[in-house]
Design an enzyme around this catalytic site. Structure first.
Site, PDB file in Angstrom:
ATOM      1  N   GLU A  79       0.831  -1.224   0.000  1.00  0.00           N
ATOM      2  CA  GLU A  79       0.000   0.000   0.000  1.00  0.00           C
ATOM      3  C   GLU A  79       0.854   1.258   0.000  1.00  0.00           C
ATOM      4  O   GLU A  79       0.637   2.180  -0.791  1.00  0.00           O
ATOM      5  CB  GLU A  79      -0.924   0.015   1.219  1.00  0.00           C
ATOM      6  N   ASP A  99      -0.833  -5.063   2.985  1.00  0.00           N
ATOM      7  CA  ASP A  99      -1.351  -3.874   3.661  1.00  0.00           C
ATOM      8  C   ASP A  99      -0.730  -3.867   5.053  1.00  0.00           C
ATOM      9  O   ASP A  99      -1.111  -4.679   5.900  1.00  0.00           O
ATOM     10  CB  ASP A  99      -2.890  -3.936   3.748  1.00  0.00           C
ATOM     11  N   ILE A 101      -0.758  -1.780   7.635  1.00  0.00           N
ATOM     12  CA  ILE A 101      -1.761  -1.495   8.674  1.00  0.00           C
ATOM     13  C   ILE A 101      -3.092  -1.303   7.962  1.00  0.00           C
ATOM     14  O   ILE A 101      -3.271  -0.320   7.231  1.00  0.00           O
ATOM     15  CB  ILE A 101      -1.441  -0.231   9.495  1.00  0.00           C
ATOM     16  N   ASP A 102      -4.002  -2.265   8.138  1.00  0.00           N
ATOM     17  CA  ASP A 102      -5.349  -2.062   7.601  1.00  0.00           C
ATOM     18  C   ASP A 102      -6.214  -1.564   8.765  1.00  0.00           C
ATOM     19  O   ASP A 102      -6.372  -2.258   9.767  1.00  0.00           O
ATOM     20  CB  ASP A 102      -5.914  -3.339   7.013  1.00  0.00           C
ATOM     21  N   THR A 104      -5.869   2.150   9.355  1.00  0.00           N
ATOM     22  CA  THR A 104      -4.960   3.221   9.815  1.00  0.00           C
ATOM     23  C   THR A 104      -5.716   4.309  10.575  1.00  0.00           C
ATOM     24  O   THR A 104      -5.234   4.805  11.601  1.00  0.00           O
ATOM     25  CB  THR A 104      -4.220   3.837   8.616  1.00  0.00           C
ATOM     26  N   ASP A 229      -6.249  -4.763   0.367  1.00  0.00           N
ATOM     27  CA  ASP A 229      -7.352  -5.045   1.311  1.00  0.00           C
ATOM     28  C   ASP A 229      -8.041  -6.364   0.959  1.00  0.00           C
ATOM     29  O   ASP A 229      -8.606  -7.035   1.815  1.00  0.00           O
ATOM     30  CB  ASP A 229      -8.413  -3.931   1.251  1.00  0.00           C
TER      31      ASP A 229
HETATM   32  O1  LIG Z   1      -5.956   2.613   4.506  1.00  0.00           O
HETATM   33  P1  LIG Z   1      -6.201   1.360   5.256  1.00  0.00           P
HETATM   34  O2  LIG Z   1      -5.153   0.322   4.986  1.00  0.00           O
HETATM   35  O3  LIG Z   1      -6.507   1.588   6.672  1.00  0.00           O
HETATM   36  O4  LIG Z   1      -7.483   0.687   4.559  1.00  0.00           O
HETATM   37  C1  LIG Z   1      -8.801   1.172   4.678  1.00  0.00           C
HETATM   38  C2  LIG Z   1      -9.044   2.176   3.576  1.00  0.00           C
HETATM   39  O5  LIG Z   1      -8.201   3.285   3.777  1.00  0.00           O
HETATM   40  C3  LIG Z   1     -10.487   2.650   3.620  1.00  0.00           C
HETATM   41  O6  LIG Z   1     -10.705   3.546   2.536  1.00  0.00           O
HETATM   42  C4  LIG Z   1     -11.401   1.487   3.451  1.00  0.00           C
HETATM   43  O7  LIG Z   1     -12.670   1.934   3.517  1.00  0.00           O
HETATM   44  C5  LIG Z   1     -11.156   0.446   4.493  1.00  0.00           C
HETATM   45  O8  LIG Z   1     -11.487   0.933   5.763  1.00  0.00           O
HETATM   46  C6  LIG Z   1      -9.723   0.006   4.475  1.00  0.00           C
HETATM   47  O9  LIG Z   1      -9.527  -0.936   5.479  1.00  0.00           O
HETATM   48 MG   LIG Z   2      -3.245   0.239   5.107  1.00  0.00          MG
HETATM   49 MG   LIG Z   3      -6.363  -1.199   3.965  1.00  0.00          MG
END
Ligand SMILES: O=P(O)(O)O[C@H]1[C@H](O)[C@@H](O)[C@H](O)[C@H](O)[C@@H]1O
Ligand SMILES: [Mg+2]
Ligand SMILES: [Mg+2]
Length: 288
Positions: A79, A99, A101-102, A104, A229
């Site tokens: 990412e 990813d 940190i999913d 964030t 994701d």
């Molecule tokens: O940026 P990170 O890795 O936190 O991923 C999230 C996305 O940013 C959101 O748009 C999306 O809606 C999701 O929440 C996704 O998990």
């Molecule tokens: Mg992320």
């Molecule tokens: Mg993500």
């Protein structure tokens, strides 16, 4: 046509990679857990609500450098590397889709829904997925043809086909212009009018998709997420007996930034029919 023995031999060669992915996710989770307690340095990417911290970048560098040392011929899609300009090009090469940190935004607010997601594809086919919920230490894993697990306990999706008995998860995505918000809320309204039991937004696409894999939610849909994701979670849901399709009702397109996932094919196609599209640029829009 390869025999089942040849397929198994082919698949087994990635078993070692998956074990490394698990170790790497756990190590990354420790770094995130430690950083979770402290002040974060926040910046934005594609929009004021598309957030990133120094920990996202640090963890992705840690993951990719450690994997690249073991697998120098493999390719990596991350990412934060992508945000820094690297192309999202999925080739036939063994490719790690990461990813760091999913969730964030959750991480920044110390809202405890944060995961590391590591997917792996060969010949553009997803072979395994690892998603580690860094705070409650739930480790979701799946390898194609070998089932899906959470901390070693096998996962099974919901068998619900009745929308009026469904718990549905979604995410908002990074676009917040009036036209996008109108479609987003219109989609929720249509599903609520179909008397679904509830709709939840937890701020982490991968952890929401893991709830579908575990049967705790009946379906998930989103426009605006990314291949990092989707990749690991798609394997985990498929191996838990679930369905992962495009919002058009066709086959999943990893780079399309859209998904419908559900325990049953009926539920998946019902949602695909009900929701209106929100258009996002593909992940691989600048890859060729
Ligand atoms: O940026 P990170 O890795 O936190 O991923 C999230 C996305 O940013 C959101 O748009 C999306 O809606 C999701 O929440 C996704 O998990
Ligand atoms: Mg992320
Ligand atoms: Mg993500």
């Amino acid at each position: 046509m390869a025999s089942s023995e040849e397929n198994e031999m082919y698949s087994k060669q990635w078993e070692g990679c998956m074990e490394i992915a698990v170790q790497t996710a756990r190590t990354a989770g420790q770094v995130i857990r430690e950083a979770f307690k402290h002040e974060k340095e926040v910046s934005t990417k594609s929009s004021p609500v598309d957030l990133v911290t120094e920990t996202d970048r640090l963890v992705e560098d840690l993951i990719i450098s450690s994997l690249r040392e073991k697998y120098p011929s493999h390719r990596f899609i991350g990412e934060e590397s992508s945000a820094a300009g690297e192309k999202c090009l999925l080739t036939d090469n063994p490719t790690w889709i990461i990813d760091p940190i999913d969730g964030t935004c959750n991480f920044i607010h110390s809202f405890p829904m944060v995961a590391v997601s590591i997917g792996f594809a060969v010949n553009k086919e997803l072979e395994f997925g690892v998603i580690y919920h860094c705070l409650d230490e739930n480790l979701y894993t799946a390898r194609k043809g070998h089932g899906a697990f959470c901390n070693g306990i096998q996962l099974q999706v919901s068998k619900e086909t009745d929308m009026s008995k469904a718990l549905i998860l979604t995410e908002i995505g990074a676009k917040r212009d009036p036209a996008t918000l109108k479609i987003f809320s219109g989609n929720m309204e249509r599903l609520l009018k179909a008397q679904v039991h509830g709709i939840r937004v937890i701020g982490s696409a991968t952890l929401a998709l893991c709830q579908v894999a575990s049967g705790a939610a009946d379906a998930y849909y989103q426009f605006g997420l990314h291949c990092w994701d989707i990749a690991a979670a798609a394997v985990i849901i498929r191996e838990a007996g679930g369905n992962v399709i495009d919002t058009s009702g066709g086959p999943l397109d990893l780079m399309s930034r859209r998904i419908v996932a559900a325990g049953t094919v009926e539920m998946a196609h019902y949602i695909a029919r009900e929701i209106q599209t929100i258009t996002y640029e593909r992940d691989d829009h600048n890859a060729n």
